[in-house]
Design an enzyme around this catalytic site. Structure first.
Site, PDB file in Angstrom:
ATOM      1  CB  ALA A 134      -0.935  -0.019   1.209  1.00 56.16           C
ATOM      2  CD  GLN A 138       7.052  -4.230   0.325  1.00 56.18           C
ATOM      3  OE1 GLN A 138       6.796  -3.530  -0.656  1.00 56.18           O
ATOM      4  NE2 GLN A 138       8.036  -5.112   0.305  1.00 56.18           N
ATOM      5  CG  ASP A 288      -6.850   4.468   5.892  1.00 58.37           C
ATOM      6  OD1 ASP A 288      -7.434   5.040   4.953  1.00 58.37           O
ATOM      7  OD2 ASP A 288      -5.717   3.974   5.782  1.00 58.37           O
TER       8      ASP A 288
END
Length: 530
Positions: A134, A138, A288
């Site tokens: 991302a 990672q 998020d």
């Protein structure tokens, strides 16, 4: 910082030219003057090689090249399929967990540096190829020596300089906007960017994420709604996080969810319930919640449970904001627009001189058309546009502490639209909010608040004694030169304060009686004595 911002602006311009993003902009129905202005861009007069990439690929790759802040913006856009063409939304969805990874040897080196041991000494198995990647980190699959299957999250190298450059540019834009526009000052862009700066830097600290995940797991311990994987604290460091590996279906894999006969209506409703539980019961919400961070358990498809990962960004509200927000939403669900208008004035979100009747009428005009409609029939883009127009008309200020909440609401709404477009958001949320408000005024909740207040009484008594001693010092010094005289005004003022404190905490005598009576007696003595 200004030189840093200029350098970053040149980099953004370079990426725009490379991926022909200006062509995408000019494909839109623009005003004639803006289209004419485009001919003044020097690179548009130079010969350019044709690109074989689709428009979605060009946009995705540009955001990847520009770094984490732009990638997160793309992640948000990917959840708004009602606002984006399908081909662009599909490409942007890859930003959720398919950002190009960094070299595995760098990940191994960082793990060994942070943990102080070789990977082979810590893990029975470590997969060099990343499981997912991302914007900020990672993830690699591994197995501990004790047998537990885990994932190892590693922060990307050299992120801080890129983020610092982007933030410098954002701050420059925000300050410039505040100087030249009264509308911008109402939106308080500098405060918004300042809050985002804290958020993004917090996300680079994986110990903070580990603590957030542990708290969220504790909040939903044993809940059928949400599961949060376990954190292995012995192997967590600021740039490395080791936690339980979960096995679930990505929430956007609608085909697999349908194949296992998942109750999609219940799944969508539980998503709404989880959000409101986090915001109002716990004041600790996952901020998020893009689809790359959400999975669905395969254990009981008829009783679906969410699995949440990546708790790097967590939001919270003050009790005052919680209360105002809940009252606003309940009044909104009941279409009591006058109550909504009055609450906005009382909370200071709009100026105190605002006329309630005018504000009520404006809110009714915007909100009334969206009731009794499922998500699929509501144009949130049009709704937001009209809400912004109303806010500008009444000088409503943006509340920076609610920005994360607004972002999360957009994610939840976009997710619900994909899972179950016929979801009635209002019918799902209203019972939860009404129950939460009832619990806030229940005897048990009031008694708990009184106990918390009573615990502060001894501290207040100590403060009162120290204040009295400080007020008496000038009098003691003056007694050397003149006749004794008591500081009558100071003593009586302090006595009045003690009586007020005793009244405030009087009901706390149920829990802890003597401090309140002591304050009352002391206050009466100081006020009445001559």
């Amino acid at each position: 910082m200004k030189l840093l911002a200029i350098r970053r602006l040149l980099r953004i311009q370079q990426v725009i030219i490379r991926y022909r993003l200006d062509d995408l902009l000019l494909d839109l129905p623009l005003p004639w003057w803006l289209r004419t202005l485009s001919y003044a861009l020097p690179w548009r007069w130079l010969p350019r090689k044709e690109l074989s990439l689709s428009r979605g690929e060009r946009l995705r790759r540009a955001l990847e090249d520009l770094g984490p802040i732009f990638i997160k913006f793309g992640q948000l856009l990917s959840t708004r399929r009602d606002l984006m063409p399908p081909d662009i939304a599909d490409e942007l969805a890859r930003l959720q967990d398919q950002v190009p990874p960094f070299a595995p040897e760098k990940a191994v080196a960082r793990i060994e540096e942070q943990l102080g041991a070789k990977v082979s000494q810590i893990f029975a198995r470590f997969d060099v190829e990343p499981l997912a990647s991302a914007s900020v980190a990672q993830v690699h699959a591994a197995q501990l020596k004790s047998g537990e299957e885990v994932v190892v999250k590693v922060i990307r190298p050299n992120l801080r300089p890129i983020i610092r450059q982007d933030l410098a540019w954002l701050f420059l834009i925000a300050r410039l906007a505040e100087r030249v526009s009264s509308d911008a000052r109402r939106l308080r862009p500098v405060e918004v960017v300042d809050d985002y700066e804290k958020t993004i830097y917090d996300e680079l600290d994986l110990l903070r994420e580990a603590a957030n995940a542990s708290q969220l797991r504790r909040n939903f311990e044993g809940s059928p709604l949400l599961y949060v994987p376990q954190v292995y604290w012995d192997w967590c460091r600021p740039k490395v996080l080791v936690m339980e590996r979960i096995y679930g279906v990505p929430v956007t894999d609608l085909a697999t969810l349908a194949d296992q006969r998942t109750d999609m209506k219940l799944l969508a409703e539980r998503g709404v319930e989880i959000f409101f539980t986090q915001v109002f019961r716990d004041s600790f919400f996952h901020a998020d919640m893009h689809p790359g961070n959400i999975f669905v358990s395969t254990r009981q498809p008829w009783n679906p449970q969410y699995i949440a990962i990546d708790c790097g960004i967590i939001g919270s509200l003050t009790p005052e904001d919680q209360d105002y927000l809940a009252r606003n939403l309940i009044a909104f669900f009941k279409r009591d627009y006058r109550r909504v208008a009055q609450l906005h004035i009382d909370s200071g979100w709009v100026p105190a001189e605002t006329k309630v009747n005018d504000f009520e009428a404006a809110i009714r005009t915007v909100c009334e058309p969206i009731f009794e409609k499922p998500l699929k029939d509501i144009s949130f883009g049009q709704l937001l546009l009209r809400l912004f127009q109303t806010a500008r008309r009444f000088n409503m200020e943006v509340q920076p502490q609610l920005v994360l909440l607004q972002k999360t609401l957009l994610n939840i709404e976009g997710l619900g639209r994909q899972l179950y477009p016929d979801l009635d958001l209002w019918t799902t949320a209203q019972p939860f909010l009404e129950r939460w408000m009832r619990e806030r005024i229940s005897p048990l909740h009031l008694l708990r608040n009184l106990q918390q207040q009573a615990e502060q009484v001894p501290h207040l008594s100590q403060m009162a004694r120290e204040t009295l001693e400080r007020l008496s010092l000038p009098v003691a010094a003056a007694q050397k030169n003149e006749a004794p005289r008591e500081p009558q005004w100071a003593a009586r003022l302090l006595g009045a304060l003690l009586i007020a404190g005793a009244a405030t905490h009087g009901l706390a005598a149920i829990v802890e009686a003597w401090p309140s009576w002591l304050m009352l007696a002391g206050g009466l003595y100081l006020v009445l004595r001559r």
